[in-house]
Design an enzyme around this catalytic site. Structure first.
Site, PDB file in Angstrom:
ATOM      1  N   CYS A  82       4.313  20.892 -12.316  1.00 26.27           N
ATOM      2  CA  CYS A  82       3.313  21.101 -12.970  1.00 26.27           C
ATOM      3  C   CYS A  82       2.067  21.746 -12.561  1.00 26.27           C
ATOM      4  CB  CYS A  82       2.910  19.606 -13.738  1.00 26.27           C
ATOM      5  SG  CYS A  82       1.935  18.687 -12.694  1.00 26.27           S
ATOM      6  N   HIS A 115       0.792  -1.148   0.162  1.00 31.09           N
ATOM      7  CA  HIS A 115      -0.024   0.109  -0.152  1.00 31.09           C
ATOM      8  C   HIS A 115       0.860   1.245   0.085  1.00 31.09           C
ATOM      9  CE1 HIS A 115      -3.774  -2.380   1.948  1.00 31.09           C
ATOM     10  NE2 HIS A 115      -3.536  -2.563   0.504  1.00 31.09           N
TER      11      HIS A 115
END
Length: 246
Positions: A150, A114
């Site tokens: 970004c 995970h």
């Protein structure tokens, strides 16, 4: 039937939140679990909600900042698995946990199915950085810091509900399960798939399944032995039995 403790081949271990509770990190679904006592916390772990709701992301960054895992240290259960490997036994650990306590204890082969809480990733580009760096931005006044490359959404390098698991991690986990002669499931409710299904993979390949968990699990019927004792006591004792300590 030969007792599973007498088998000398590889040992696979699947660990869930229960192994870290003695280190001060609460589990999720137990009577005093994070999601039991604060249902809104589960929303913070759902990818679609996280992406869609800036206010939820702000709460998520606060929760990451306050996570008790930052102060946690490995407990006797983590150290018992290190001792087992140091004895010369082949031990592969598949963990559902994101706290890296196995690695901090000294375990070598650990598959983080995970992900982990120590890194941060952008959901829109390949930018990665440390959680410490990003929490520094939060402390400096950015409640929901954006990707510096970004402008996209940042998140912990954990796998949220609604996200695909890493295919390499799944492949490594299946290999551990398929090659184990003994498979220990420790501190996991065994309700989250595909992590829990590693128990079935191991049993189908001929392993003896041993479950160490306070509550019943969906895989109890597959088990050669079920142990309901506290994990911090049970796992060191089991390792001593496996190693034949007097």
């Amino acid at each position: 039937m030969t007792d599973w403790r007498a088998r000398r081949g590889p040992i696979g271990v699947l660990t869930g939140a229960g192994i870290s509770t003695d280190s001060g990190i609460p589990d999720f679904r137990g009577p005093r679990g994070v999601w039991t006592e604060n249902p809104i916390a589960e929303l913070l772990s759902t990818y679609q909600n996280y992406v869609a709701d800036p206010a939820l992301r702000v709460r998520a960054w606060q929760a990451r900042r306050d996570n008790p895992a930052w102060q946690a240290t490995p407990n006797p259960a983590h150290l018992a698995l290190v001792r087992l490997a140091e004895s010369g036994r082949q031990v592969g650990i598949i963990t559902q946990n994101i706290d890296r306590l196995h690695q901090r204890a000294g375990s070598g082969t650990v598959v983080e199915i995970h992900g982990n809480m120590f890194e941060v990733v952008c959901i829109d580009c390949e930018f990665t950085t440390s959680m410490a760096t990003t929490l520094g931005r939060v402390a400096a006044g950015e409640p929901d810091p954006a990707c510096p490359d970004c402008g996209g959404i940042l998140k912990a390098a954990t796998v949220m509900f609604g996200q695909q698991l890493d295919s390499d991690a799944i492949r490594e986990a299946v290999h551990i399960a398929e090659t184990a002669e003994v498979f220990l499931a420790v501190g996991s409710s065994l309700q989250v798939e595909p992590a829990a299904s590693m128990c079935a993979v191991a049993v189908d390949a001929g392993a003896d399944l041993v479950i160490v968990n306070a509550e019943q699990t969906p895989y109890d019927d597959y088990a050669a032995e079920i142990i309901r004792e506290p994990i911090g006591d049970a796992l060191p004792r089991l390792v001593s039995e496996i190693l034949g300590d007097s």
